[in-house]
Motif scaffolding. Structure first.
Motif, PDB file in Angstrom:
ATOM      1  N   ASP A  42       0.966  -1.351  -0.052  1.00  0.00           N
ATOM      2  CA  ASP A  42       0.139   0.085   0.089  1.00  0.00           C
ATOM      3  C   ASP A  42       0.919   1.279   0.077  1.00  0.00           C
ATOM      4  O   ASP A  42       0.616   2.323  -0.571  1.00  0.00           O
ATOM      5  CB  ASP A  42      -0.965   0.009   1.300  1.00  0.00           C
ATOM      6  N   LEU A  43       1.937   1.216   0.837  1.00  0.00           N
ATOM      7  CA  LEU A  43       2.817   2.357   0.747  1.00  0.00           C
ATOM      8  C   LEU A  43       3.338   2.665  -0.464  1.00  0.00           C
ATOM      9  O   LEU A  43       3.607   3.848  -1.029  1.00  0.00           O
ATOM     10  CB  LEU A  43       3.921   1.969   1.661  1.00  0.00           C
ATOM     11  N   LEU A  44       3.958   1.613  -1.092  1.00  0.00           N
ATOM     12  CA  LEU A  44       4.688   1.783  -2.624  1.00  0.00           C
ATOM     13  C   LEU A  44       3.354   2.319  -3.425  1.00  0.00           C
ATOM     14  O   LEU A  44       3.790   3.084  -4.190  1.00  0.00           O
ATOM     15  CB  LEU A  44       5.042   0.389  -3.121  1.00  0.00           C
ATOM     16  N   VAL A  45       2.209   1.744  -3.549  1.00  0.00           N
ATOM     17  CA  VAL A  45       1.283   2.113  -4.405  1.00  0.00           C
ATOM     18  C   VAL A  45       1.060   3.659  -4.266  1.00  0.00           C
ATOM     19  O   VAL A  45       0.811   4.513  -5.108  1.00  0.00           O
ATOM     20  CB  VAL A  45       0.012   1.321  -4.285  1.00  0.00           C
ATOM     21  N   GLU A 150      11.582   6.928 -11.955  1.00  0.00           N
ATOM     22  CA  GLU A 150      12.195   6.858 -10.426  1.00  0.00           C
ATOM     23  C   GLU A 150      12.875   5.526 -10.220  1.00  0.00           C
ATOM     24  O   GLU A 150      12.421   4.665 -10.814  1.00  0.00           O
ATOM     25  CB  GLU A 150      11.097   7.305  -9.351  1.00  0.00           C
ATOM     26  N   CYS A 151      13.845   5.609  -9.125  1.00  0.00           N
ATOM     27  CA  CYS A 151      14.414   4.378  -8.807  1.00  0.00           C
ATOM     28  C   CYS A 151      13.872   4.085  -7.325  1.00  0.00           C
ATOM     29  O   CYS A 151      13.869   5.038  -6.749  1.00  0.00           O
ATOM     30  CB  CYS A 151      15.890   4.453  -8.681  1.00  0.00           C
ATOM     31  N   LEU A 152      12.896   3.058  -7.133  1.00  0.00           N
ATOM     32  CA  LEU A 152      12.298   3.070  -5.951  1.00  0.00           C
ATOM     33  C   LEU A 152      12.738   1.774  -5.211  1.00  0.00           C
ATOM     34  O   LEU A 152      12.657   0.571  -5.760  1.00  0.00           O
ATOM     35  CB  LEU A 152      10.902   2.886  -6.486  1.00  0.00           C
ATOM     36  N   VAL A 153      12.864   1.950  -3.829  1.00  0.00           N
ATOM     37  CA  VAL A 153      13.503   0.893  -3.055  1.00  0.00           C
ATOM     38  C   VAL A 153      12.812   0.543  -1.788  1.00  0.00           C
ATOM     39  O   VAL A 153      12.105   1.804  -1.173  1.00  0.00           O
ATOM     40  CB  VAL A 153      14.938   0.824  -2.890  1.00  0.00           C
ATOM     41  N   LEU A 173      11.587   3.857   0.981  1.00  0.00           N
ATOM     42  CA  LEU A 173      10.728   3.828   2.302  1.00  0.00           C
ATOM     43  C   LEU A 173      11.227   3.831   3.481  1.00  0.00           C
ATOM     44  O   LEU A 173      10.564   4.451   4.359  1.00  0.00           O
ATOM     45  CB  LEU A 173       9.711   2.648   1.977  1.00  0.00           C
ATOM     46  N   ILE A 174      12.235   3.202   3.657  1.00  0.00           N
ATOM     47  CA  ILE A 174      12.984   3.005   4.916  1.00  0.00           C
ATOM     48  C   ILE A 174      14.409   3.413   4.780  1.00  0.00           C
ATOM     49  O   ILE A 174      15.350   3.067   4.034  1.00  0.00           O
ATOM     50  CB  ILE A 174      12.869   1.723   5.353  1.00  0.00           C
TER      51      ILE A 174
END
Ligand code: PRP
Ligand code: ADE
Length: 177
Positions: A42-45, A150-153, A173-174
């Motif tokens: 959910d956080l990623l979306v 974007e580069c998303l991790v 996210l972290i």
């Protein structure tokens, strides 16, 4: 929404893996609890929808741990998924790039036609350490004349300053020291 601290507790730290001196951050405990996994997705979306709305054409995931998050995120976003794999695993014509990561070197490949010129790409992986892996992925995407949105991790190991190597937008996210 789950607090960042709760997410951090779900990552184990294993010293001296896979080589002496490496503090390995193990993400697999996250997968033991479906409610944590669901919150994480959910956080990623939410992040992607807030920042890119319907702009993402393809989610590109990096072998192997980027494959855990990439396809489920693509499904939720309603877009396609394409893999970047380590050398010799993908059939057909591929383009490749060599890179260095925290504990070694490797070669990444992408199938010709997996993404096309002008497409807008979200690159997904579990973690950025020195940034060598993510930088190589960006290079492959750009060699295909596609655009890195974007580069998303999930996790950034901030002490290793990997994001400083990147020239494309980056989000985690972290943060982990
Ligand atoms: C890990 C991790 C990232 C990369 C980050 O992958 O999943 O892809 O290292 O390191 P860097 O920022 O220093 O480049 P690894 O190559 O260990 O492969 P795996 O996912 O197959 O375990
Ligand atoms: N990939 C590169 N460095 C890592 C680390 N310290 N922990 C987990 N995965 C990694």
């Amino acid at each position: 929404r789950r607090e960042e601290s709760t997410c951090k507790e779900c990552n184990r730290t294993i010293p001296d893996f896979p080589k002496p001196g490496i503090l390995f951050r193990d993400i697999f405990p996250l997968f033991r609890d479906p409610s944590i996994l669901s919150d994480l997705l959910d956080l990623l979306v939410h992040h992607v929808q807030q920042n890119f709305k319907d702009k993402v054409d393809v989610v590109v995931g990096l072998e192997a741990r980027g494959f855990l998050f990439g396809p489920m995120l693509a499904l939720r976003l309603g877009c396609g998924f394409a893999p970047i794999r380590k050398k010799g695993k993908l059939p057909g014509e591929c383009i490749q790039v060599s890179y260095t990561l925290e504990y070694g070197t490797d070669v990444f490949e992408m199938q010709k036609g997996a993404i096309t010129a002008g497409q807008k790409i979200l690159i997904v992986d579990d973690l950025i350490a020195t940034g060598g892996t993510m930088m190589a992925a960006c290079q492959l995407v750009k060699n295909m004349e596609a655009k890195v949105l974007e580069c998303l991790v999930i996790i950034e190991l901030t002490d290793l300053k990997g994001k400083e190597k990147l020239t494309d937008p980056f989000h985690t996210l972290i943060d982990f020291e």
